[in-house]
Scaffold this motif. Sequence first.
Motif, mmCIF file in Angstrom:
data_model
loop_
_atom_site.group_PDB
_atom_site.id
_atom_site.type_symbol
_atom_site.label_atom_id
_atom_site.label_comp_id
_atom_site.label_asym_id
_atom_site.label_seq_id
_atom_site.Cartn_x
_atom_site.Cartn_y
_atom_site.Cartn_z
ATOM 1 N N LYS A 49 0.840 -1.274 0.334
ATOM 2 C CA LYS A 49 -0.198 0.569 -0.035
ATOM 3 C C LYS A 49 1.006 0.988 0.304
ATOM 4 O O LYS A 49 1.630 1.845 0.500
ATOM 5 N N PRO A 50 0.480 2.338 -0.893
ATOM 6 C CA PRO A 50 1.106 3.378 -0.797
ATOM 7 C C PRO A 50 1.351 4.299 0.158
ATOM 8 O O PRO A 50 0.050 4.560 1.370
ATOM 9 N N ILE A 51 2.107 4.969 1.493
ATOM 10 C CA ILE A 51 2.509 5.418 1.868
ATOM 11 C C ILE A 51 2.267 6.844 2.619
ATOM 12 O O ILE A 51 2.529 7.306 1.739
ATOM 13 N N THR A 52 1.097 6.888 2.968
ATOM 14 C CA THR A 52 0.653 8.672 2.529
ATOM 15 C C THR A 52 0.784 9.655 3.660
ATOM 16 O O THR A 52 0.793 10.712 3.742
ATOM 17 N N GLY A 53 1.252 9.007 4.995
ATOM 18 C CA GLY A 53 1.167 9.200 6.381
ATOM 19 C C GLY A 53 -0.351 9.368 7.332
ATOM 20 O O GLY A 53 -0.257 9.884 8.529
ATOM 21 N N ILE A 54 -1.058 9.190 7.097
ATOM 22 C CA ILE A 54 -2.272 9.073 7.390
ATOM 23 C C ILE A 54 -3.062 8.516 8.450
ATOM 24 O O ILE A 54 -2.553 6.835 8.078
ATOM 25 N N VAL A 55 -3.134 8.840 9.485
ATOM 26 C CA VAL A 55 -3.166 8.328 10.682
ATOM 27 C C VAL A 55 -5.195 9.198 10.941
ATOM 28 O O VAL A 55 -4.661 9.804 11.767
ATOM 29 N N LEU A 56 -5.938 8.087 11.319
ATOM 30 C CA LEU A 56 -7.025 8.531 11.643
ATOM 31 C C LEU A 56 -7.843 7.935 12.828
ATOM 32 O O LEU A 56 -7.083 7.425 13.577
ATOM 33 N N ARG A 57 -8.603 9.047 13.497
ATOM 34 C CA ARG A 57 -9.065 8.964 15.100
ATOM 35 C C ARG A 57 -9.234 7.826 14.889
ATOM 36 O O ARG A 57 -10.807 7.964 14.374
ATOM 37 N N GLU A 58 -9.550 7.467 16.027
ATOM 38 C CA GLU A 58 -10.705 6.373 16.703
ATOM 39 C C GLU A 58 -11.437 6.223 16.725
ATOM 40 O O GLU A 58 -12.010 7.855 17.866
ATOM 41 N N GLY A 59 -13.015 5.900 15.983
ATOM 42 C CA GLY A 59 -13.987 6.289 16.204
ATOM 43 C C GLY A 59 -14.206 7.164 15.413
ATOM 44 O O GLY A 59 -15.815 7.575 15.031
ATOM 45 N N SER A 60 -13.772 7.705 14.325
ATOM 46 C CA SER A 60 -14.145 8.467 13.317
ATOM 47 C C SER A 60 -14.245 7.657 11.741
ATOM 48 O O SER A 60 -13.467 6.434 11.818
ATOM 49 N N GLU A 61 -14.780 8.228 11.057
ATOM 50 C CA GLU A 61 -14.787 7.917 9.595
ATOM 51 C C GLU A 61 -14.793 9.176 8.752
ATOM 52 O O GLU A 61 -15.445 9.941 9.055
ATOM 53 N N VAL A 62 -14.134 8.419 7.638
ATOM 54 C CA VAL A 62 -13.862 9.406 5.927
ATOM 55 C C VAL A 62 -14.804 9.795 6.052
ATOM 56 O O VAL A 62 -16.106 8.290 5.542
ATOM 57 N N SER A 63 -15.989 10.687 5.440
ATOM 58 C CA SER A 63 -16.512 11.054 4.514
ATOM 59 C C SER A 63 -17.249 11.729 3.615
ATOM 60 O O SER A 63 -16.141 12.839 3.972
ATOM 61 N N ARG A 64 -17.820 11.628 2.825
ATOM 62 C CA ARG A 64 -18.229 12.816 1.715
ATOM 63 C C ARG A 64 -20.084 12.907 1.357
ATOM 64 O O ARG A 64 -20.630 12.210 1.791
ATOM 65 N N ASP A 65 -19.851 14.186 2.027
ATOM 66 C CA ASP A 65 -21.919 14.627 1.412
ATOM 67 C C ASP A 65 -21.886 14.426 0.181
ATOM 68 O O ASP A 65 -21.129 15.236 -0.863
ATOM 69 N N ASP A 66 -22.638 13.484 -0.025
ATOM 70 C CA ASP A 66 -23.635 13.361 -2.213
ATOM 71 C C ASP A 66 -24.003 14.380 -1.883
ATOM 72 O O ASP A 66 -23.661 14.663 -4.153
ATOM 73 N N ARG A 67 -24.795 15.358 -1.167
ATOM 74 C CA ARG A 67 -25.243 16.497 -2.594
ATOM 75 C C ARG A 67 -24.055 17.895 -2.557
ATOM 76 O O ARG A 67 -24.272 18.092 -3.248
ATOM 77 N N SER A 68 -23.365 18.080 -1.383
ATOM 78 C CA SER A 68 -22.604 19.730 -1.670
ATOM 79 C C SER A 68 -21.098 18.859 -1.791
ATOM 80 O O SER A 68 -20.295 19.800 -2.539
ATOM 81 N N GLY A 69 -20.457 17.531 -1.590
ATOM 82 C CA GLY A 69 -19.356 17.068 -2.339
ATOM 83 C C GLY A 69 -18.466 17.712 -1.291
ATOM 84 O O GLY A 69 -17.039 17.120 -0.419
ATOM 85 N N SER A 70 -18.700 18.294 -0.240
ATOM 86 C CA SER A 70 -18.265 17.979 1.722
ATOM 87 C C SER A 70 -17.804 16.500 1.768
ATOM 88 O O SER A 70 -18.550 15.867 1.940
ATOM 89 N N VAL A 71 -16.222 17.086 2.204
ATOM 90 C CA VAL A 71 -15.182 15.755 3.077
ATOM 91 C C VAL A 71 -14.646 15.871 3.476
ATOM 92 O O VAL A 71 -14.619 17.091 4.286
ATOM 93 N N LEU A 72 -14.584 15.015 5.105
ATOM 94 C CA LEU A 72 -13.833 15.233 6.597
ATOM 95 C C LEU A 72 -13.380 14.070 6.794
ATOM 96 O O LEU A 72 -14.206 13.676 6.579
ATOM 97 N N ALA A 73 -12.684 14.215 7.021
ATOM 98 C CA ALA A 73 -10.991 13.346 7.694
ATOM 99 C C ALA A 73 -11.173 13.699 8.781
ATOM 100 O O ALA A 73 -10.495 15.406 9.114
#
Length: 251
Positions: A49-73
Amino acid sequence: TVLTKAAAAVSAGLLAHIQSASAVDEEEFLKTGQVSMPMGVSGQAGKAKPITGIVLREGSEVSRDDRSGSVLAEILLGKSADPTPVLATFTSPWPLAKGGLFDVECRDASTGDGAFLTVSKSKGGKTIDDLPKSFFVDSLFSSTGRFSFYGSPTDIKVKKSETDGPYRLLEITFSNLSQSTNAEIPRNALVAATIPQGTDDVVMLVGSATANRWRKGSEKAVRDTVGSFKATLAPTGGMKIRAKPQRGELS
């Protein structure tokens, strides 16, 4: 004999199949996240897997609103023993990329247009404006990076670099070698980078498209996406801050 000739023919056929199965295509991966291989075998098999250095917080999920396109991580920066939570946001016309190879990435699987989040350690507590252009080139085009899945890019050129408040903006061109045609595929990329307050890590959103698609209109979508990027400190809420286990790890 007939049997000897038959055995030789079978061996030759197997060798040809193995050779064709190993002929992966960098451009195909950038488009789809996989590489076309004989008999439907995924080109992801056996690749790290490519190394991006991304570490997500426990209990969180990457999300994207289908209507606005807003992404949150919600990502974690700094030392693992005392991490700092940061909210990374941007607006994307492309859907979230799914699968074990992707951390925070949006992409059009049919064209390869897309944007991904990556984190790199800063050097010596420098500000975002103090970092040389070579820092970004080395970070984004390292042998384990997102653009180097099947070989290091070539002809890398930083066309523009400027600072807008706490954000560094760079325009970069490079080429990937298509292993199916042995041709160089030019690509354009835009980078927005920042060092969130209280951290020493560089958070970057990288958007890109092939040079051909860039000229035909993809530039606007990439610019709008990268221009919407923000990375700010997240509220802690008094809860313990821990890293989300990676796929395959035990929590």
